[in-house]
Structure formats: C-alpha cells, structure tokens
Scaffold this motif. Structure first.
Motif, PDB file in Angstrom:
ATOM      1  N   TYR A 141      42.455  44.718  48.600  1.00  0.00           N
ATOM      2  CA  TYR A 141      41.165  44.404  47.976  1.00  0.00           C
ATOM      3  C   TYR A 141      41.074  45.311  46.761  1.00  0.00           C
ATOM      4  CZ  TYR A 141      36.081  43.387  47.719  1.00  0.00           C
ATOM      5  OH  TYR A 141      34.810  42.980  47.330  1.00  0.00           O
ATOM      6  N   ASN A 142      41.145  44.727  45.569  1.00  0.00           N
ATOM      7  CA  ASN A 142      41.263  45.514  44.344  1.00  0.00           C
ATOM      8  C   ASN A 142      39.981  45.388  43.526  1.00  0.00           C
ATOM      9  OD1 ASN A 142      42.663  47.268  42.755  1.00  0.00           O
ATOM     10  ND2 ASN A 142      44.013  45.759  41.823  1.00  0.00           N
ATOM     11  N   LEU A 143      39.154  46.438  43.562  1.00  0.00           N
ATOM     12  CA  LEU A 143      37.858  46.427  42.883  1.00  0.00           C
ATOM     13  C   LEU A 143      37.952  47.065  41.506  1.00  0.00           C
ATOM     14  CD1 LEU A 143      34.685  45.940  43.241  1.00  0.00           C
ATOM     15  CD2 LEU A 143      34.621  48.412  43.657  1.00  0.00           C
ATOM     16  N   ALA A 144      37.521  46.322  40.491  1.00  0.00           N
ATOM     17  CA  ALA A 144      37.403  46.855  39.137  1.00  0.00           C
ATOM     18  C   ALA A 144      35.928  46.884  38.758  1.00  0.00           C
ATOM     19  CB  ALA A 144      38.190  45.992  38.159  1.00  0.00           C
ATOM     20  N   ALA A 145      35.597  47.564  37.665  1.00  0.00           N
ATOM     21  CA  ALA A 145      34.229  47.588  37.150  1.00  0.00           C
ATOM     22  C   ALA A 145      34.254  47.123  35.701  1.00  0.00           C
ATOM     23  CB  ALA A 145      33.630  48.987  37.253  1.00  0.00           C
TER      24      ALA A 145
ATOM     25  N   GLY B 297      52.000  41.255  48.170  1.00  0.00           N
ATOM     26  CA  GLY B 297      51.276  40.470  49.164  1.00  0.00           C
ATOM     27  C   GLY B 297      49.984  39.904  48.614  1.00  0.00           C
ATOM     28  N   GLU B 298      49.076  39.563  49.519  1.00  0.00           N
ATOM     29  CA  GLU B 298      47.777  38.981  49.172  1.00  0.00           C
ATOM     30  C   GLU B 298      46.906  40.020  48.461  1.00  0.00           C
ATOM     31  OE1 GLU B 298      43.719  38.764  51.656  1.00  0.00           O
ATOM     32  OE2 GLU B 298      45.506  38.095  52.725  1.00  0.00           O
ATOM     33  N   VAL B 299      46.378  39.657  47.282  1.00  0.00           N
ATOM     34  CA  VAL B 299      45.498  40.553  46.533  1.00  0.00           C
ATOM     35  C   VAL B 299      44.192  39.830  46.231  1.00  0.00           C
ATOM     36  CG1 VAL B 299      45.153  41.917  44.447  1.00  0.00           C
ATOM     37  CG2 VAL B 299      47.430  41.797  45.494  1.00  0.00           C
TER      38      VAL B 299
ATOM     39  N   TRP C 233      31.922  39.665  40.486  1.00  0.00           N
ATOM     40  CA  TRP C 233      32.578  38.399  40.198  1.00  0.00           C
ATOM     41  C   TRP C 233      33.804  38.258  41.095  1.00  0.00           C
ATOM     42  CZ3 TRP C 233      30.225  41.431  36.648  1.00  0.00           C
ATOM     43  CH2 TRP C 233      29.303  40.835  35.776  1.00  0.00           C
ATOM     44  N   THR C 234      34.040  37.055  41.556  1.00  0.00           N
ATOM     45  CA  THR C 234      35.199  36.783  42.413  1.00  0.00           C
ATOM     46  C   THR C 234      35.879  35.486  41.986  1.00  0.00           C
ATOM     47  OG1 THR C 234      33.760  35.627  43.988  1.00  0.00           O
ATOM     48  CG2 THR C 234      34.233  37.945  44.440  1.00  0.00           C
ATOM     49  N   ASP C 235      37.166  35.436  42.179  1.00  0.00           N
ATOM     50  CA  ASP C 235      37.958  34.215  42.060  1.00  0.00           C
ATOM     51  C   ASP C 235      39.272  34.482  42.791  1.00  0.00           C
ATOM     52  OD1 ASP C 235      38.273  31.479  40.467  1.00  0.00           O
ATOM     53  OD2 ASP C 235      40.214  32.518  40.424  1.00  0.00           O
ATOM     54  N   PRO C 236      39.681  33.592  43.682  1.00  0.00           N
ATOM     55  CA  PRO C 236      40.856  33.888  44.511  1.00  0.00           C
ATOM     56  C   PRO C 236      42.183  33.871  43.768  1.00  0.00           C
ATOM     57  CG  PRO C 236      40.044  31.665  44.923  1.00  0.00           C
ATOM     58  CD  PRO C 236      39.030  32.324  44.061  1.00  0.00           C
ATOM     59  N   SER C 237      42.235  33.244  42.607  1.00  0.00           N
ATOM     60  CA  SER C 237      43.500  33.100  41.896  1.00  0.00           C
ATOM     61  C   SER C 237      43.707  34.225  40.882  1.00  0.00           C
ATOM     62  CB  SER C 237      43.545  31.747  41.174  1.00  0.00           C
ATOM     63  OG  SER C 237      44.700  31.661  40.359  1.00  0.00           O
ATOM     64  N   LEU C 238      44.935  34.681  40.778  1.00  0.00           N
ATOM     65  CA  LEU C 238      45.308  35.650  39.743  1.00  0.00           C
ATOM     66  C   LEU C 238      46.142  34.989  38.651  1.00  0.00           C
ATOM     67  CD1 LEU C 238      46.221  38.779  41.905  1.00  0.00           C
ATOM     68  CD2 LEU C 238      44.124  38.371  40.614  1.00  0.00           C
ATOM     69  N   ASP C 239      46.041  33.679  38.538  1.00  0.00           N
ATOM     70  CA  ASP C 239      46.797  32.959  37.514  1.00  0.00           C
ATOM     71  C   ASP C 239      46.230  33.256  36.132  1.00  0.00           C
ATOM     72  OD1 ASP C 239      48.349  31.815  39.456  1.00  0.00           O
ATOM     73  OD2 ASP C 239      47.167  29.966  39.574  1.00  0.00           O
ATOM     74  N   GLY C 240      47.104  33.347  35.156  1.00  0.00           N
ATOM     75  CA  GLY C 240      46.677  33.511  33.772  1.00  0.00           C
ATOM     76  C   GLY C 240      46.331  34.939  33.421  1.00  0.00           C
ATOM     77  N   GLU C 241      45.760  35.104  32.218  1.00  0.00           N
ATOM     78  CA  GLU C 241      45.376  36.418  31.711  1.00  0.00           C
ATOM     79  C   GLU C 241      44.008  36.816  32.261  1.00  0.00           C
ATOM     80  OE1 GLU C 241      47.520  38.189  29.941  1.00  0.00           O
ATOM     81  OE2 GLU C 241      48.911  36.499  30.110  1.00  0.00           O
ATOM     82  N   PHE C 242      43.646  38.079  32.019  1.00  0.00           N
ATOM     83  CA  PHE C 242      42.355  38.589  32.482  1.00  0.00           C
ATOM     84  C   PHE C 242      41.205  37.749  31.934  1.00  0.00           C
ATOM     85  CE2 PHE C 242      38.752  41.504  31.485  1.00  0.00           C
ATOM     86  CZ  PHE C 242      38.322  41.722  32.789  1.00  0.00           C
ATOM     87  N   GLU C 243      41.296  37.360  30.669  1.00  0.00           N
ATOM     88  CA  GLU C 243      40.240  36.568  30.051  1.00  0.00           C
ATOM     89  C   GLU C 243      40.095  35.206  30.742  1.00  0.00           C
ATOM     90  OE1 GLU C 243      41.477  39.802  27.575  1.00  0.00           O
ATOM     91  OE2 GLU C 243      42.661  38.166  28.466  1.00  0.00           O
ATOM     92  N   ASP C 244      41.204  34.638  31.204  1.00  0.00           N
ATOM     93  CA  ASP C 244      41.148  33.377  31.949  1.00  0.00           C
ATOM     94  C   ASP C 244      40.420  33.579  33.279  1.00  0.00           C
ATOM     95  OD1 ASP C 244      42.725  32.102  29.956  1.00  0.00           O
ATOM     96  OD2 ASP C 244      44.535  32.915  30.877  1.00  0.00           O
ATOM     97  N   TRP C 245      40.718  34.693  33.946  1.00  0.00           N
ATOM     98  CA  TRP C 245      40.077  34.975  35.228  1.00  0.00           C
ATOM     99  C   TRP C 245      38.573  35.110  35.054  1.00  0.00           C
ATOM    100  CZ3 TRP C 245      36.948  38.535  37.513  1.00  0.00           C
ATOM    101  CH2 TRP C 245      36.899  38.545  38.901  1.00  0.00           C
TER     102      TRP C 245
END
Length: 613
Positions: free
Chosen positions: A498-502, A522-524, A549-561
């Motif tokens: 579980y990776n929390l950013a601010a 693994g799963e992030v 904010w949450t989204d299960p996918s890490l696809d693409g760049e940070f701006e896409d997320w």
C-alpha cells in the motif's frame, strides 16, 4: 467654481492631503525610540557574542567556503547565458525596465488620486496581505517592484539554456532562497506593519526581538535555532505521545514499544511501524485527537513501534545494515517473543519506508517471509524526481557534509532541520524571523511545529550511505544497492504494498512515489492523499479534512493516473484499514505488552525519544 471648471474640461484639483494616512508612521517620542534602539543594539551585541563564543573556543568550526562557492558557481552559469548574447541581455533588461516604468507611472497616478487600472499585473502574495501594502503608495511601490523583480529572476533562471537538470534545479532553489530572504516584508523600514509597530512601541519590540535572537543563538549553541512554537506548552509523555504502552525491548539502535490493546479482540497479525530516524516517531502520536497509533489500536491492531536512538559519537559507524538488522529485524524478533506471531503487517514512513523496502528486498534474497504486507507513507524508492532535497546531493556537497560529520561522527540535527525548513523558507523561516525578532512576539503553541523542532542527529555511516545510494546514485531503484553482501532488487518483493503519496509533498513528491510503485514485483495499491508530507499522513477521519485519490491501475505516466483517479473526501485511514482486512482479518484475544516472554522496561514513549539536541 471648481466644479464648473472641471465640467468645462479643465484639470481637476489635486486631492487634499489626509494627514491621518501617515499619522501611524510618524515617530511620536524620538527620545524613547533612541533609547530603545540603543538597547536593541546592545542585545544584538549579546547575540553576536553567543555566535562568536563557540567559534573562538574551537567548539564549533564552520565549513562555509564550499557551499558559498557552489552558490556562486551555479548562479554564474545562469548569468553567463544571459550576458553572452547582447540581444538576450537587451531583451531581459528591456522587460524589467518596462515593468519598473509601468509601476512608477501607476504609483504617480495613485499619489495624484487617479484611480487608473494597474498597468502591471502583480500576483498576490500572502506576505503582503495587510491593507497598508496597497493603501500606502510607497509600500505598494516596494511590493510591486519586489514581486516583479523576483518573478523576473526566477523566469530567467527557468529559461536559461545549456544547463544540466541538476544545475538548473540548484539555481532555481538558490534563487528562491535569495528572493525569500530579500523580501521587503523582512525589514522594519520596508514593511508597513513592522514600521507602525516599531513607532507605536517606540522600538520596544526590537529590544525584545534582539533579546530573543540572543536566546535562540545560545539555545542553538552558536547557531540560530529559530523558535517556531511556544515549547513550554509541550512535553513528550505528558501531553504528546501519550498513547498507553510499554517499552518491551531495546538495543544500541532503538527501543521497541508495544501499545496496550483498546479492544477485546485484536487482529492476529501484529502491526510494526518503522518511522524515519531523521525525525522522531511521535509525529504519529502527537495527541489523542491526531494520533494514528491510537487510532490503529482502536481498530484492533496490536501496534509495535521502533523508537530510534538519538545518536551521538558512539553510533558513528552504524550503517544501513545495522538499522536493518538491529532495527527492523530486532523488532520482528521482539514481536514473535511478545505475541508468538511470525507473520506481521509493516508500515514504513519516509526514509523509514525506504529502509523497509530495502530490508524487504534483502529478506526476499534471504528467504525471510515474516512481513506479509507493507505500507509505505510518503516513501521514495526511486529518487529520479526526488524534489528539492536533491539540490544538496551532488559529489561536492556530499563531500562537504561528510567533512562536517567527520569530527563528531554525526550530522547535527539543526543542519537537517535547516535543510527541511529551507524547502519552504517563505513559510517556515522568514515569518518566524519577522514575528520573533522584529515584532518581538512569542510564537503560538503548535504541536506539529514543536515536533518539527525536536531534531535528531544522523550517524555518519548511516547518513552517508543514504545520501549516496539514494539521492546521488539511486542504486535501490536500479537494482544495484549493496546491503549485507547482497545486491538488492525491488522486483523480488512480491508481498502486497500500500503506497501512500501526498499531492503537495515537497520531500517525497507524489510523482516520485508513483514511479517507485512500478518497481515492486507484486500487487501495489497506489493512493494519493491531499496536503503534504506530514498533514497528508496525519489526517484523522473525524477531522473530515482533505481527500484522497485511488485507481487500481498503474498503467501510463503519473499524469495519466491523476486523470483517471477517483477522489474521495476525508481521510485515507479507513481505506487503508479496509485494505489490511482484505489481506487478513482473523482476530485473537487482546494481548498485553510483552506477553509471557518479555518484561516491560519502561512506560511508552520510552527514554530514547526524550533525548533532545
């Protein structure tokens, strides 16, 4: 007659002078002011003596040549770009002179009573929020000239070509430090609020301010330690860090605290928190209303916390292996003795999270499977976009830091505190300089700023390893970090993360944390909270502040997320707790600190955290 003349097209008469406008700026008692100026100079002399004494005795040796040389060299590269082409020089000068001329014409118009629209678009700045900054032409002129000049210098720095990314980053950082320091808000004669205060008190504010300056230099043992809060209102273990618990184990590196259960049933998997050693752990236990530790206990977690030692010369050679083995592994061994459990949920905060990630990679190589899930709070494992702290991480500056640590075996806590404060100098340095030393006022009590001022030292070997492997060479992200004879790869870590950013974090930028999320094997679950490095983490649910904010996918760049992510109002704490339960929700009867195997040593928060420098 005057109305008839104006209606006939003649010039309107000049506005009548209103003496009330300047009355607060006029000295009423020059004799008292002179006496107080003399007394303030006397106190300033005492401050100078406090600064000189440890240097004359040899107790303190300043190493300032290298940093000053680096500032001059860095900014010279920007100046060189703009002056080597006459056309560029002319364009830059023309823009600034044009802006000055427009401000001057606007000021003349305002002085003449004309209500023309401002000719220069000057951004708002909270340092100039007092009405006198705009109502009084002289101070309005200073405000606009400063703002235009500061923006002009920052623009030239950003647009200078031929600079490598690190040099540009340093130049922009140094420029911000200079413009923050030279703000007219920081000087009595150029700040209307300070000027009126000084006149009203006949300079008594300066007498008190210089007295505080001398006290703060003495408290810093020759360095200025700006007080940001009323420290007399706080005491660790009495009104801060008061969640009930026991210290159940200790060694040279740390104490292990186990907190008392608040529920009849607790989660079977204990929770281990690995805080940063750059600050003290009780940021997660400031008071009962803000305590993440207390909240976790109330949700049924058996909480263990590593309380790092505040090191001295005895710890000079303690490095990352020691902090991993005698910190995290020692805590895991202690948990097993106290609870009988081999499987643990772990949390790492900031550099504590970086150490936890490195330890997990080491565990993967060694077959240690005790940690079953890991949560990282504002933690970087990839330092490519590491924010403004990266300004201090090049070979020359690291050698300078290592030279400072050589004498005592550690980096003094005040140096690290200053570096963090410089990241937000306009908020964490200069407002307190003005309030304390020019207004002569005491700061308001604020628990978070008390914690921020409760600094810790950095062991020489540990800090050098961290700066070189993370900020300078980024070895953990590249799979090149050497620890305990192993070459580490984050891809070997297969457990759920579980990776929390601010979002507004200036220490571990959200983009940097996102990029690091892709390195694990693994799963992030990447989550971004509102606010910054501290408030984005310390955000109790009942405050209903910020969002995440949450989204299960890490696809693409940070701006896409960020475009895809779902925003949820309030604290992320319940979301995290739900994530924990998804991975293991079995409960057992509540445990007491130490269990049957360990006798408590002392009450939480323990003695290590109380050591001040």
């Amino acid at each position: 007659m005057s109305n008839t003349k104006a209606e006939a097209g003649g010039a309107a008469p000049p506005p009548q002078f209103d003496p009330k406008m300047i009355e607060p700026f006029l000295v009423k008692n020059p004799e008292a002011l002179s006496v107080n100026i003399a007394r303030s100079l006397e106190n300033l002399g005492k401050a100078a003596s406090e600064w000189l004494q440890p240097r004359e005795s040899g107790e303190k040796v300043d190493i300032v040549i290298e940093p000053v040389t680096d500032i001059v060299k860095t900014l010279s590269s920007v100046v060189e770009y703009w002056i080597k082409d006459p056309q560029r020089t002319l364009e830059a000068q023309t823009y600034l002179m044009s802006a000055y001329f427009n401000i001057w014409m606007q000021t003349l118009a305002a002085t003449a009573g004309q209500s023309e629209k401002a000719a220069v678009a000057v951004r708002d700045d909270k340092r100039f929020s007092d009405p006198d900054w705009k109502a009084t032409p002289f101070f309005d002129f200073l405000r606009q000239v400063y703002t235009v000049t500061a923006d002009w210098v920052e623009t030239l720095t950003a647009k200078a070509e031929g600079l490598d990314d690190h040099t540009r980053h340093k130049a922009q950082f140094y420029v911000r430090q200079l413009t923050s320091a030279l703000s007219p808000a920081n000087f009595v004669l150029t700040n209307p609020v300070l000027y009126k205060e000084t006149v009203a008190q006949n300079g008594a504010n300066l007498v008190e301010g210089m007295k505080k300056l001398a006290e703060d230099i003495k408290a810093g043992k020759g360095d200025l330690r700006i007080r940001q809060t009323d420290a007399s209102k706080f005491k660790v273990g009495e009104n801060m860090a008061v969640t009930p618990g026991k210290v159940i184990a200790e060694n040279e590196i740390c104490q292990i605290i186990q907190y008392e259960a608040a529920t009849e049933e607790v989660l079977k998997r204990p929770l281990l928190i690995c805080p940063p050693w750059i600050n003290k752990f009780y940021v997660l236990d400031l008071n009962p209303q803000k305590s993440f530790i207390k909240w976790c206990v109330e949700q049924g977690h058996t909480v263990f916390v590593i309380s790092w030692v505040n090191p001295d010369e005895r710890h000079a050679e303690k490095d990352w292996v020691d902090y991993s083995r005698d910190g995290i592994n020692f805590a895991l061994d202690t948990i097993t003795k106290a609870t009988g459990e081999e499987k643990v949920n772990a949390i790492g905060y900031c550099v504590g999270g970086t150490l936890l990630a490195a330890t997990l990679a080491l565990h993967a190589r060694e077959g240690d499977k005790r940690i079953k899930t890991a949560t990282l709070f504002t933690t970087q494992v990839d330092f490519t976009h590491a924010g403004d702290l990266k300004v201090f991480a090049d070979e020359a500056q690291l050698q300078n830091i290592e030279k400072m640590m050589e004498a005592d075996g550690y980096l003094d806590g005040s140096k690290m505190a200053l570096a963090f404060n410089m990241l937000r100098a306009s908020e964490l340095i200069w407002p307190y300089f003005v309030n304390n030393y020019l207004k002569g006022q005491d700061p308001m009590p604020f628990d978070l700023l008390y914690w921020n001022s409760d600094s810790t030292r950095m062991p020489k070997a540990n800090h050098s390893y961290y700066l070189r492997n993370c900020y300078l060479d980024n070895t953990l992200a590249q799979g090149r970090m050497e620890l305990a004879g192993q070459t580490l790869s984050l891809h070997d870590i297969k457990i759920p993360i579980y990776n929390l950013a601010a979002r507004e974090d200036h220490i571990a930028p959200a983009k940097s944390v996102y990029i690091g999320s892709k390195l694990f094997g693994g799963e992030v679950t990447y989550v971004m909270s509102g606010s910054g490095h501290i408030a984005g983490v310390v955000n109790p649910p009942d405050k209903v502040k910020y969002q995440y904010w949450t989204d299960p996918s890490l696809d693409g760049e940070f701006e896409d997320w960020t475009k895809r992510a779902k925003e949820t109002p309030g604290s992320w704490w319940p979301h995290w707790h739900g994530w924990i339960l998804e991975h293991h929700s079995k409960t057992v009867p509540a445990r007491r600190p130490g269990g049957d195997q360990l006798n408590p040593i002392e009450e939480a928060p323990g003695s290590y955290v109380r050591v001040r420098v």
